[in-house]
Design an enzyme around this catalytic site. Structure first.
Site, PDB file in Angstrom:
ATOM      1  N   PHE A   1      -8.576   0.793  -0.982  1.00  0.00           N
ATOM      2  CA  PHE A   1      -9.309  -0.309  -1.618  1.00  0.00           C
ATOM      3  C   PHE A   1      -8.532  -0.824  -2.828  1.00  0.00           C
ATOM      4  CE2 PHE A   1     -12.481   2.364   0.530  1.00  0.00           C
ATOM      5  CZ  PHE A   1     -13.114   1.434   1.328  1.00  0.00           C
TER       6      PHE A   1
ATOM      7  N   CYS B   1      -6.058  -9.973   2.194  1.00  0.00           N
ATOM      8  CA  CYS B   1      -7.189  -9.166   2.661  1.00  0.00           C
ATOM      9  C   CYS B   1      -8.478  -9.941   2.889  1.00  0.00           C
ATOM     10  CB  CYS B   1      -7.456  -8.034   1.682  1.00  0.00           C
ATOM     11  SG  CYS B   1      -6.074  -6.911   1.562  1.00  0.00           S
TER      12      CYS B   1
ATOM     13  N   VAL C   1       0.834  -1.206   0.000  1.00  0.00           N
ATOM     14  CA  VAL C   1       0.000   0.000   0.000  1.00  0.00           C
ATOM     15  C   VAL C   1       0.867   1.254   0.000  1.00  0.00           C
ATOM     16  CG1 VAL C   1      -1.724   1.297   1.321  1.00  0.00           C
ATOM     17  CG2 VAL C   1      -1.900  -1.195   1.145  1.00  0.00           C
TER      18      VAL C   1
HETATM   19  C1  UDX Z   1      -9.045  -7.178  -2.213  1.00  0.00           C
HETATM   20  C2  UDX Z   1     -10.045  -6.087  -2.631  1.00  0.00           C
HETATM   21  O1  UDX Z   1     -10.483  -6.326  -3.983  1.00  0.00           O
HETATM   22  C3  UDX Z   1      -9.432  -4.704  -2.501  1.00  0.00           C
HETATM   23  O2  UDX Z   1     -10.393  -3.712  -2.802  1.00  0.00           O
HETATM   24  C4  UDX Z   1      -8.919  -4.519  -1.075  1.00  0.00           C
HETATM   25  O3  UDX Z   1      -8.302  -3.269  -0.921  1.00  0.00           O
HETATM   26  C5  UDX Z   1      -7.936  -5.629  -0.739  1.00  0.00           C
HETATM   27  O4  UDX Z   1      -8.560  -6.898  -0.921  1.00  0.00           O
HETATM   28  P1  UDX Z   1      -7.010  -8.437  -3.366  1.00  0.00           P
HETATM   29  O5  UDX Z   1      -6.812  -9.181  -2.097  1.00  0.00           O
HETATM   30  O6  UDX Z   1      -5.800  -7.879  -4.035  1.00  0.00           O
HETATM   31  O7  UDX Z   1      -7.980  -7.183  -3.155  1.00  0.00           O
HETATM   32  O8  UDX Z   1      -7.726  -9.427  -4.402  1.00  0.00           O
HETATM   33  P2  UDX Z   1      -9.098  -9.583  -5.199  1.00  0.00           P
HETATM   34  O9  UDX Z   1      -8.867  -9.256  -6.620  1.00  0.00           O
HETATM   35  O10 UDX Z   1     -10.251  -8.944  -4.528  1.00  0.00           O
HETATM   36  O11 UDX Z   1      -9.260 -11.183  -5.130  1.00  0.00           O
HETATM   37  C6  UDX Z   1      -9.319 -11.859  -3.877  1.00  0.00           C
HETATM   38  C7  UDX Z   1      -9.398 -13.361  -4.040  1.00  0.00           C
HETATM   39  O12 UDX Z   1     -10.643 -13.753  -4.591  1.00  0.00           O
HETATM   40  C8  UDX Z   1      -8.330 -13.943  -4.967  1.00  0.00           C
HETATM   41  O13 UDX Z   1      -7.821 -15.128  -4.406  1.00  0.00           O
HETATM   42  C9  UDX Z   1      -9.071 -14.222  -6.247  1.00  0.00           C
HETATM   43  O14 UDX Z   1      -8.488 -15.240  -7.006  1.00  0.00           O
HETATM   44  C10 UDX Z   1     -10.448 -14.611  -5.714  1.00  0.00           C
HETATM   45  N1  UDX Z   1     -11.512 -14.372  -6.680  1.00  0.00           N
HETATM   46  C11 UDX Z   1     -11.756 -13.109  -7.137  1.00  0.00           C
HETATM   47  C12 UDX Z   1     -12.295 -15.430  -7.126  1.00  0.00           C
HETATM   48  O15 UDX Z   1     -12.097 -16.578  -6.727  1.00  0.00           O
HETATM   49  N2  UDX Z   1     -13.308 -15.169  -8.001  1.00  0.00           N
HETATM   50  C13 UDX Z   1     -13.567 -13.923  -8.477  1.00  0.00           C
HETATM   51  O16 UDX Z   1     -14.498 -13.784  -9.268  1.00  0.00           O
HETATM   52  C14 UDX Z   1     -12.756 -12.853  -8.032  1.00  0.00           C
END
Ligand code: UDX
Length: 443
Positions: A149, A257, A12
């Site tokens: 975010f 997260c 961040v």
């Molecule tokens: C998340 C939030 O999106 C972000 O706004 C916040 O600040 C931090 O947490 P991040 O952890 O980087 O971000 O990943 P994100 O893209 O949200 O995906 C999280 C998890 O969900 C990943 O393991 C991803 O593979 C999974 N995922 C995501 C799915 O399994 N299916 C989806 O459709 C989307």
């Protein structure tokens, strides 16, 4: 343009430093790690984030960013101090705010009137903003909660195009001053109190986690009733009340997260409501996705012992080298514990993997990793996997099972290559029905 100090050069802190510099501010970043500071000064970043090296290089070339290990130097001219330190999960499942407390204490010791505004970006236990404010009691020092975010892999994009900026402040002038830092971004701003701002971050991530588990349960039902998972996701995503994000069924969510913030909200729900079951179920569905693949492989082979399983992708999602709470890495380690021989290829995370999971055998390319494999599991949705030559994969393998745990391929393409195919959006394993030997298919 303002003088801003940023405490914590993590995922961040570095994005905010480079982004705020691009908006014209002068930024000093303080981090306790000499190694990190030395790297960052020369424009090198210790994690993978598309677009960030270029953005940082621009900020350094314009002399708008400086890195230091000294709080005294870092905070000397600051009108705003952004706190971007990690808040890991404790053994009990709540958020550990010890780094945050240490950072606030150092800020307290290294600032003097006119007091800077302290801007807290770290994800914190709800109510921390007020605790921090009490630490500075008696001084005219304001603490504003301004959660980030940013999603990894698209953090630069998220910085410049935020869906919203949330400002939690007990003091209107301090809150507006923080909002003004982002004015060039023209994003909607929500002014609220610190508790609501902090809770909005946890709530957003708990919602996203719920959405992923919701999609995963639907795809499991779809498997049984014969509904097509991709069609279902598309139909849902076009409803503006639902939206397109986080509806992809797969191996489940991971990262730094969603699992952590879900656990924090589950704990709050348990403490204050009778409905903690909702969030516990979301977490249970997530664990089950991984277990499903292990069961599938055990069913197929009787035991995975001494079977060679190739796992493509180890990070928690594509476009990051982050392995924290990664479903892909978790699956690879679980299979290794069951005495499978596990080949792994990840486009960017090999150096960290070598240290973190020495029991896995690492390869430099996907095709090298699948050589001699009884089964291949695509565990992270890296774009290079989507365009892989499935016929070459089949030829390199010993067996014929392709587990598409991230929904990258279609069943016909897999069958044309002579692969038995499983994905969460098709009904179980669909064996290819080879009418002619593989060599004939190839020619
Ligand atoms: C998340 C939030 O999106 C972000 O706004 C916040 O600040 C931090 O947490 P991040 O952890 O980087 O971000 O990943 P994100 O893209 O949200 O995906 C999280 C998890 O969900 C990943 O393991 C991803 O593979 C999974 N995922 C995501 C799915 O399994 N299916 C989806 O459709 C989307």
């Amino acid at each position: 343009m303002s003088n801003i100090a940023i405490v914590g050069a993590g995922h961040v802190g570095v994005v905010y430093a480079a982004g705020l510099a691009e908006l014209g501010h002068r930024v000093r970043v303080v981090d306790v790690s000499l190694k990190r500071v030395a790297m960052l000064r020369s424009g090198r970043i210790w994690f993978y984030e598309p677009g960030l090296p270029e953005l940082l290089a621009r900020g350094l070339a314009r002399r708008r960013i400086e890195f230091t290990t000294s709080y005294e130097r870092g905070l000397a001219k600051a009108r705003f101090v952004f706190v971007c330190v990690p808040t890991p999960t404790t053994a009990a499942g709540s958020l550990d705010d010890s780094y945050l407390r240490a950072a606030l204490t150092s800020i307290r010791q290294n600032t003097k009137p006119p007091w800077p505004v302290v801007v807290n970006k770290s994800t914190v236990p709800v109510g921390t903003g007020d605790v921090a404010a009490r630490l500075f009691e008696g001084e005219d020092m304001h603490v504003v909660s301004n959660p980030e975010f940013l999603a990894e892999g698209r953090a630069v994009e998220d910085f410049f195009h935020p869906s919203r900026i949330v400002i939690g402040s007990r003091n209107r002038i301090a809150g507006e001053a923080v909002a003004a830092l982002y004015a060039p971004l023209r994003a909607p701003v929500v002014h609220t109190d610190p508790v609501t701002a902090e809770f909005s971050k946890l709530a957003a991530n708990a919602f996203l986690a719920t959405k992923v588990s919701f999609a995963n349960v639907l795809s499991r039902i779809g498997e049984s009733v014969g509904a097509d998972g991709d069609g279902l996701a598309k139909a849902l995503s076009l409803d503006p009340r639902i939206g397109a994000g986080h509806l992809r069924a797969g191996l489940g969510f991971g990262g730094s997260c969603l699992p952590k913030d879900l656990a924090a909200v589950e704990q709050l729900a348990r403490r204050y409501t009778e409905s903690s079951g909702l969030f516990a179920a979301v977490a249970a569905v997530n664990r089950a996705q991984r277990a499903r693949i292990v069961d599938l492989l055990v069913d197929r082979f009787g035991t995975v012992q001494d079977r060679r399983i190739a796992i493509l992708g180890a990070t928690f999602k594509a476009n990051t080298d982050d392995l924290r709470d990664s479903p892909a890495l978790g699956l690879a380690c679980q299979l290794a514990e069951l005495h499978a021989s596990v080949n792994v290829y990840d486009p960017v995370a090999a150096p960290q993997l070598r240290a973190l999971a020495p029991q896995l055998v690492l390869f430099r390319s996907a095709l090298a990793a699948v050589r001699g494999a009884d089964a291949v599991v695509v565990a992270t949705e890296w774009p290079e996997f989507a365009t892989i030559d499935l016929l070459a994969v089949r030829r390199a393998m010993r067996g014929s099972l392709l587990v598409d745990a991230r929904g990258l391929f279609d069943v016909e393409a897999a069958h044309r290559a002579g692969l038995d195919y499983f994905s969460f959006s098709t009904a179980g394993v669909r064996p290819h029905e080879a009418e002619e030997p593989l060599e004939a298919v190839a020619s």
